[in-house]
Design a protein around this motif. Structure first.
Motif, PDB file in Angstrom:
ATOM      1  N   VAL A  23      25.478  29.512  26.762  1.00 20.73           N
ATOM      2  CA  VAL A  23      25.008  30.812  27.271  1.00 20.73           C
ATOM      3  C   VAL A  23      25.791  31.902  26.552  1.00 20.73           C
ATOM      4  CG1 VAL A  23      24.728  32.310  29.281  1.00 20.73           C
ATOM      5  CG2 VAL A  23      24.486  29.834  29.547  1.00 20.73           C
ATOM      6  N   TRP A  24      25.092  32.856  25.965  1.00 17.61           N
ATOM      7  CA  TRP A  24      25.742  33.963  25.263  1.00 17.61           C
ATOM      8  C   TRP A  24      25.929  35.128  26.224  1.00 17.61           C
ATOM      9  CZ3 TRP A  24      28.411  34.771  20.989  1.00 17.61           C
ATOM     10  CH2 TRP A  24      28.613  36.088  20.544  1.00 17.61           C
ATOM     11  N   ASP A  25      27.176  35.608  26.332  1.00 21.45           N
ATOM     12  CA  ASP A  25      27.511  36.777  27.149  1.00 21.45           C
ATOM     13  C   ASP A  25      27.610  37.979  26.222  1.00 21.45           C
ATOM     14  OD1 ASP A  25      28.693  38.755  28.694  1.00 21.45           O
ATOM     15  OD2 ASP A  25      30.103  37.403  29.686  1.00 21.45           O
ATOM     16  N   GLU A  26      26.597  38.845  26.275  1.00 26.97           N
ATOM     17  CA  GLU A  26      26.569  39.978  25.346  1.00 26.97           C
ATOM     18  C   GLU A  26      27.630  41.024  25.681  1.00 26.97           C
ATOM     19  OE1 GLU A  26      24.087  41.462  28.744  1.00 26.97           O
ATOM     20  OE2 GLU A  26      24.509  39.532  27.777  1.00 26.97           O
ATOM     21  N   ARG A  27      28.108  41.054  26.926  1.00 22.21           N
ATOM     22  CA  ARG A  27      29.161  42.010  27.281  1.00 22.21           C
ATOM     23  C   ARG A  27      30.484  41.628  26.613  1.00 22.21           C
ATOM     24  NH1 ARG A  27      28.356  42.286  33.859  1.00 22.21           N
ATOM     25  NH2 ARG A  27      26.163  42.934  33.891  1.00 22.21           N
ATOM     26  N   ARG A  28      30.817  40.366  26.656  1.00 24.02           N
ATOM     27  CA  ARG A  28      32.059  39.878  26.058  1.00 24.02           C
ATOM     28  C   ARG A  28      31.888  39.473  24.599  1.00 24.02           C
ATOM     29  NH1 ARG A  28      32.187  37.158  31.331  1.00 24.02           N
ATOM     30  NH2 ARG A  28      34.018  37.805  32.546  1.00 24.02           N
ATOM     31  N   GLN A  29      30.641  39.399  24.122  1.00 23.99           N
ATOM     32  CA  GLN A  29      30.337  38.848  22.802  1.00 23.99           C
ATOM     33  C   GLN A  29      30.985  37.468  22.655  1.00 23.99           C
ATOM     34  OE1 GLN A  29      28.367  40.415  19.958  1.00 23.99           O
ATOM     35  NE2 GLN A  29      27.576  41.070  21.962  1.00 23.99           N
ATOM     36  N   PRO A 252      25.700  39.303  17.862  1.00 29.86           N
ATOM     37  CA  PRO A 252      25.539  40.749  18.112  1.00 29.86           C
ATOM     38  C   PRO A 252      24.091  41.212  18.166  1.00 29.86           C
ATOM     39  CG  PRO A 252      27.252  40.343  16.479  1.00 29.86           C
ATOM     40  CD  PRO A 252      26.589  39.025  16.721  1.00 29.86           C
ATOM     41  N   ASP A 253      23.207  40.553  17.394  1.00 26.82           N
ATOM     42  CA  ASP A 253      21.804  40.970  17.358  1.00 26.82           C
ATOM     43  C   ASP A 253      20.870  39.890  17.896  1.00 26.82           C
ATOM     44  OD1 ASP A 253      22.128  39.133  15.369  1.00 26.82           O
ATOM     45  OD2 ASP A 253      21.384  40.402  13.740  1.00 26.82           O
ATOM     46  N   PHE A 254      21.417  38.874  18.554  1.00 27.78           N
ATOM     47  CA  PHE A 254      20.631  37.760  19.099  1.00 27.78           C
ATOM     48  C   PHE A 254      19.793  37.060  18.028  1.00 27.78           C
ATOM     49  CE2 PHE A 254      21.703  40.042  22.949  1.00 27.78           C
ATOM     50  CZ  PHE A 254      22.013  39.009  23.819  1.00 27.78           C
ATOM     51  N   ARG A 255      20.345  36.999  16.817  1.00 26.36           N
ATOM     52  CA  ARG A 255      19.681  36.291  15.734  1.00 26.36           C
ATOM     53  C   ARG A 255      20.481  35.082  15.250  1.00 26.36           C
ATOM     54  NH1 ARG A 255      15.155  38.517  13.569  1.00 26.36           N
ATOM     55  NH2 ARG A 255      14.631  40.627  14.235  1.00 26.36           N
ATOM     56  N   THR A 256      21.342  34.591  16.128  1.00 24.14           N
ATOM     57  CA  THR A 256      22.025  33.324  15.889  1.00 24.14           C
ATOM     58  C   THR A 256      21.614  32.372  16.995  1.00 24.14           C
ATOM     59  OG1 THR A 256      23.938  34.375  14.849  1.00 24.14           O
ATOM     60  CG2 THR A 256      24.258  32.152  15.721  1.00 24.14           C
ATOM     61  N   ILE A 257      21.285  31.137  16.637  1.00 23.94           N
ATOM     62  CA  ILE A 257      21.003  30.152  17.667  1.00 23.94           C
ATOM     63  C   ILE A 257      22.183  29.191  17.731  1.00 23.94           C
ATOM     64  CG2 ILE A 257      19.662  28.530  16.223  1.00 23.94           C
ATOM     65  CD1 ILE A 257      17.800  28.313  18.815  1.00 23.94           C
ATOM     66  N   PHE A 258      22.694  29.014  18.938  1.00 22.64           N
ATOM     67  CA  PHE A 258      23.808  28.105  19.185  1.00 22.64           C
ATOM     68  C   PHE A 258      23.241  26.816  19.773  1.00 22.64           C
ATOM     69  CE2 PHE A 258      25.654  32.370  19.463  1.00 22.64           C
ATOM     70  CZ  PHE A 258      26.728  32.256  18.581  1.00 22.64           C
ATOM     71  N   VAL A 259      23.684  25.681  19.249  1.00 27.02           N
ATOM     72  CA  VAL A 259      23.146  24.388  19.656  1.00 27.02           C
ATOM     73  C   VAL A 259      24.293  23.460  20.046  1.00 27.02           C
ATOM     74  CG1 VAL A 259      21.705  22.419  19.016  1.00 27.02           C
ATOM     75  CG2 VAL A 259      21.242  24.674  18.015  1.00 27.02           C
TER      76      VAL A 259
END
Length: 299
Positions: A23-29, A252-259
């Motif tokens: 899960v990506w937390d955009e507040r904490r990056q 930062p731009d939601f253009r990375t997918i983490f697997v």
């Protein structure tokens, strides 16, 4: 191809047993994930390399973000609220096991209704698992069972507008697309849009991109299976490891997918060939995701 595979890399040197629920937390990056078998929560902040780990008392199967900044975590059969800043843990709810049978929580996700959706499954050996699984909706004040008859509930994901709910069962081997009401948390029966085989990629965790496509981790085939809004299989993308478990969009731009991936019950020969199984991969994407929904914890 929707992913730039030649630039796939590990996000850090943590190699787990059964990594899940990125899960990506955009507040904490910051990226959070868990390891079911090792009973751990992890995070890494890619820009600084800062890492954090917490060990919990039981299997840690999934997590989500809260409005307050805490994490909502499925641990054993309990729903916990964990503050990663100070390490405090509060028990929000305990999910009752069906008929008192040995069970554990499995895949889950915060929905657009501000609730935490989580499945239960038989805690016995995977090859003997029984269809006693259920899907529960958890709020800050209430827990309700919303579906029964599941075996290994998985793949929960919601569209950006909150109108579509995706769900899968890893043992029954189906992927279902449903209409979802974000005001009430109700959903319809929906349609089974795929029945993946072991060779296709048994459906594990899933996520949705900003255009409504569903990314299903084909855990038995080392692939991500991408389905269109109508359910059609658009692309099958080979992963760097044989057992991907779940993906999420971030950066930062939601253009990375983490697997995330696993090495649980993996033979020695395969472990030698794929020593980074159990790690978490970052892959540049040619499509964009969106921020995770947050649990309404009243803070």
């Amino acid at each position: 191809m929707m992913l730039t595979m030649q630039r796939a890399e590990l996000v850090c040197d943590v190699i787990g047993t059964l990594a899940e629920s990125p899960v990506w937390d955009e507040r904490r990056q910051t990226l959070f994930w868990c390891d079911i078998m090792e009973r751990k929560l992890h995070s890494v902040t890619p820009s600084s390399g800062r890492r954090w780990t917490m060990t919990l008392p039981d299997t840690v199967s999934c997590l989500g973000l809260c409005e307050s900044g805490r994490l909502i975590v499925a641990c054993g059969m309990q729903i916990l609220l964990v503050d990663p800043e100070n390490g405090t843990i509060a028990t929000l709810a305990t999910i009752p096991a069906p008929d008192g049978l040995p069970s554990r929580l499995n895949d889950g996700r915060v929905g657009p209704d501000g609730a935490f959706w989580v499945g239960t499954m038989d805690a016995g050996p995977f090859h003997d698992i029984r269809p006693t699984g259920q899907l529960w909706r958890v709020t800050a004040t209430d827990i309700r069972c919303r579906q029964t008859g599941l075996t290994c509930p998985n793949g929960l994901a919601f569209s950006a507008d909150g109108a579509v709910m995706w769900h899968s069962d890893s043992v029954q081997r189906w992927i279902r697309r449903r209409h979802f009401d974000r005001r009430t948390g109700l959903f319809d029966e929906g349609d089974i849009i795929a029945r993946p085989t072991e060779a296709d990629g048994r459906p594990d965790g899933g996520c949705v991109d900003g255009d409504g496509r569903y990314w299903s981790a084909g855990v038995s085939a080392g692939v991500l299976n991408i389905h269109g809004e109508d359910g059609a299989l658009l692309e099958k993308i080979p992963m760097p490891v044989p057992h991907p478990t779940m993906s999420c969009f971030g950066g930062p731009d939601f253009r990375t997918i983490f697997v995330t991936s696993h090495r649980n019950n993996m033979g020695e020969e395969t472990r030698t060939r794929f020593p980074r199984s159990g790690g978490v991969w970052a892959i540049p994407a040619n499509v964009q995701g969106f921020p995770a929904f947050r649990f309404a914890d009243g803070a």
